[in-house]
Write an enzyme that holds these catalytic residues in place. Structure first.
Site, mmCIF file in Angstrom:
data_model
loop_
_atom_site.group_PDB
_atom_site.id
_atom_site.type_symbol
_atom_site.label_atom_id
_atom_site.label_comp_id
_atom_site.label_asym_id
_atom_site.label_seq_id
_atom_site.Cartn_x
_atom_site.Cartn_y
_atom_site.Cartn_z
ATOM 1 N N ASP A 106 0.908 -1.067 -0.223
ATOM 2 C CA ASP A 106 -0.500 -0.003 0.195
ATOM 3 C C ASP A 106 0.670 1.297 -0.344
ATOM 4 O O ASP A 106 2.033 0.952 -0.071
ATOM 5 C CB ASP A 106 -0.940 -0.019 0.823
ATOM 6 C CG ASP A 106 -0.878 0.215 2.736
ATOM 7 O OD1 ASP A 106 0.196 0.901 3.159
ATOM 8 O OD2 ASP A 106 -0.562 -0.518 3.496
ATOM 9 N N LYS A 107 0.899 2.132 -0.794
ATOM 10 C CA LYS A 107 0.830 4.049 -0.152
ATOM 11 C C LYS A 107 2.003 3.817 0.658
ATOM 12 O O LYS A 107 2.571 4.477 0.330
ATOM 13 C CB LYS A 107 0.131 4.639 -0.766
ATOM 14 C CG LYS A 107 0.651 6.088 -1.310
ATOM 15 C CD LYS A 107 -0.469 6.885 -1.953
ATOM 16 C CE LYS A 107 -0.169 7.970 -2.712
ATOM 17 N NZ LYS A 107 -0.814 9.589 -3.211
#
Length: 300
Positions: A106-107
């Protein structure tokens, strides 16, 4: 001689364009054509067909597959759709050939992610039933208790995903940091598990996938070594065999169970329906029991 037929999503993966899963999304969105015609899902192609994505002709990849170990920075999104996300992994790495990530990170997380043009290897690595290790170092916002470690290791029910996480290995490193080894890849799994236990993740780094360890600076990548690649393929081959054997066993068990259920149901139904002979024997008794008594002499 008939030409070899290949499913369209597999053709795209073998060409090194994307994974099969991403291929299905492109096909479903109508962005893929075969000889200028938008096909249906599941369509097969021959080597002589012209396959294109957004008008770009896709050619079969005949070169040696690319396997990279990339240290993804925080803020970069693991997507191949460069038109939607400006901070995407493809533009960031800027590799001279078309590659795509295996899985996601994830970011807000950083660390190891595989990049490749080998679409066939993706599902083998991502399949949760193959129990492929992924190791993370996680820092949280408050001191870690032994209860927290035990709960994380034993599995947590995530209501919004309606899933219970698999048991896993969790070890405390210091007051705010722990190491966790997962064999699942649920969406934001570690963050969701921590949130359930009222902890907030402040840092999450993936440091190992199977036999490949993170050993490059943030934002850089390297090719797999020959030893890593050989071991990886051996692990994938063994786990695929285990998966196929397990699936076959589950199917056999399911069929056997269904047969027993049918047999039990048939036996029960057979017992529930009396035969004609039974009816003949029971009828007079029932009639005698139900017939009113008449002409009974009164006793003096």
């Amino acid at each position: 001689m008939e030409e070899k037929l290949t499913r369209l999503n597999k053709y795209l993966s073998e060409a090194g364009f994307c994974s099969r899963r991403e291929g299905d999304k492109l096909i479903d969105a109508g962005r893929v054509t075969i000889n200028g015609i938008v096909p249906e899902m599941g369509t097969k192609v021959t080597p002589s067909d012209v396959v294109a994505v957004d008008g770009e002709i896709i050619k079969t990849n005949t070169e040696k597959p690319i396997y990279l170990a990339f240290n993804k920075p925080v803020g970069i999104v693991c997507t191949t759709d460069t038109n939607v996300e400006k901070d995407n992994i493809i533009d960031y790495i800027n590799y001279p050939k078309r590659i795509f990530p295996i899985g996601r990170l994830d970011k807000l997380s950083d660390g190891l992610i595989f990049m490749t043009d080998d679409g066939d290897i993706v599902n083998k690595i991502l399949r949760a039933s193959n129990n492929h290790d992924k190791e993370y170092l996680v820092t949280v916002d408050k001191p870690i208790s032994q209860t927290f470690i035990n709960r994380m290791a034993s599995g947590i029910y995530l209501e919004d995903l309606d899933r219970t996480t698999k048991k896993c290995s969790v070890k405390k490193i210091d007051s705010h940091t722990f190491r966790i080894i997962l064999t699942q890849g649920l969406n934001r799994q570690i963050r969701r598990m921590c949130e359930y236990l009222t902890y907030e993740v402040t840092s999450l780094r993936r440091v190992r996938i199977m036999n490949v360890k993170l050993d490059v600076p943030v934002g850089e990548y390297r090719e797999f070594t020959e030893k890593e690649l050989k071991t990886l393929h051996l692990l994938l081959e063994d786990s695929t065999k285990i998966h196929e054997a397990k699936t076959a066993k589950e199917n056999t068990t399911r069929i056997s169970k269904a047969s027993k259920e049918r047999q039990t149901r048939d036996t029960t139904e057979h017992k529930a329906e009396p035969s004609r002979d039974d009816l003949k024997q029971e009828q007079p008794i029932r009639e005698n029991r139900e017939r009113p008594i008449r002409n009974r002499r009164k006793e003096d």
